[in-house]
Structures are given as C-alpha cells and as structure tokens.
Write a protein that holds these residues in place. Structure first.
Motif: not given
Length: 209
Positions: A172-183, A185-190
């Motif tokens: 769940f620590d990893l999930i929170e870090r991942a969600e925070r990154w998505l919120q 950062h912007t990305y153009t990777t397909p």
C-alpha cells in the motif's frame, strides 16, 4: 501459477473454456487456423465462448504474396518496454518486472511482497515503467496485458478491494507513491495493450502457467 486466467478455444481439438495454459495449448498446438484468447475471469470467458470469436479476434488479412497465407497484426519488433506481474495466490506473494524489447533484457524486478494481488502488481509495473522512461527521457511505448491496470493508470487510481493489513503495508505504500506520481506528473508515453491471443505471452511474463 502466476495469475488466474481463463482460455477460450473456439477452434481447436476440443473447443471450450480452459482454466490453465497447458490445457489450452494442448487444444491449439499445431492446429491450423486455431482460434483462442485469454480472459481474466471465467464469466468473461464463458460469454466470449458463447458469442463466438468475431468480436474478440482481429480480422486476419491475406498477404500480397499468397492468397493461401494469412497473418494477424505483427508483434512489436521495435524498441518498447513490456511489463507484467505474478502473484502466487489471491492474495499471495506478488512481484512485477519490466523487460526491454527487442533484446529481452530485464530492466527492473520488484518484490515479492506478501498479501498482494496480480492486478495491483500490473498497476505498479505500469507506473514504475512510466516513471523510469520519463526519468531516462525515453519516448518508447510501454505494453501491458492487463486491461484493468491500463484503466487504473488512466484514472490515476489503483481501485483494488484488497484489505490493508500489517503484512501488506509495503504494497500500500507503493500504491500511494504510484498514485501520487500519476497525480503530479504528465507523460506522453503510449500505453498499449499486448495482444496475447495474436502474439503469445507478453515477454515480461514470469512463465508460471
């Protein structure tokens, strides 16, 4: 077993729904024109078997050189990152990794962590891949064979129903870090869906069928 998958064989030795790759492969191996596809739930698989392959498989196109030869959309050959997860049980020990094509080099491998799920691993693998590619300034596409994970990433939220326990707190620590990154950062990777039925298992698959 890496993850629960169900395999529909529309055309093969004995058409039907199979709950493991070995049984499915027996029905399609060396069978010209075999038609099959994997699904994440038995309900989806049974519905697909009843509906027929037309709605689930890409139409085959004839090659210019031969009216007898047929082909599907070609498997990716250029540079890309493929990600996948494995989980022994649901919940169980979960891990995920990323593999670079065309060399097959393992770029990252995380886990195993206790009391996780395959869907969570697929989600974390995608976000890990996105962050890594952005860090390296790479514009190559990233492939996943999980529709759920792709949808979660697009919604910037891991919509798991897994109970949070002391044993899986690191997940769940990893999930929170991942969600925070998505919120943040912007990305153009397909982000692309790996076509398992046409190309076989994704190269990042752990091979634990």
């Amino acid at each position: 077993m890496a993850k629960a998958k169900y395999y529909v064989v529309w055309q093969g030795v004995v058409p039907g729904v199979y709950d493991n790759w070995a049984a499915c492969k027996t029905q399609i191996d060396k069978q010209p024109g075999a038609k099959y596809k994997s699904f994440e739930t038995r309900e989806e698989a049974e519905a697909a078997f009843a509906n027929g392959p037309e709605s689930y498989l890409k139409p085959r196109q004839r090659t210019p050189s031969s009216t007898a030869a047929q082909t599907t959309v070609e498997r990716p050959l250029g540079p890309c990152l493929c990600v996948d997860a494995a989980c022994s049980g649901n919940p169980g020990n979960m891990e995920y990794r990323g593999v670079y094509l065309p060399t097959g080099q393992e770029i990252f491998r995380i886990g195993p962590y206790r009391k996780g799920t395959n869907n969570i691993g697929e989600f974390l693998a995608l976000v890990h891949g996105l962050a890594l590619l952005q860090q390296k300034g790479s514009t190559i596409p990233i492939y996943s064979d999980s529709r759920n994970a792709i949808g979660w990433v697009k919604q910037k939220q891991c919509k798991t129903k897994l109970e949070r326990l002391p044993e899986n707190e690191p997940i769940f620590d990893l999930i929170e870090r991942a969600e925070r990154w998505l919120q943040t950062h912007t990305y153009t990777t397909p982000i692309l869906k790996w076509d398992t039925s046409a190309w076989g298992e994704i190269p990042a698959d752990f091979g634990r069928k």
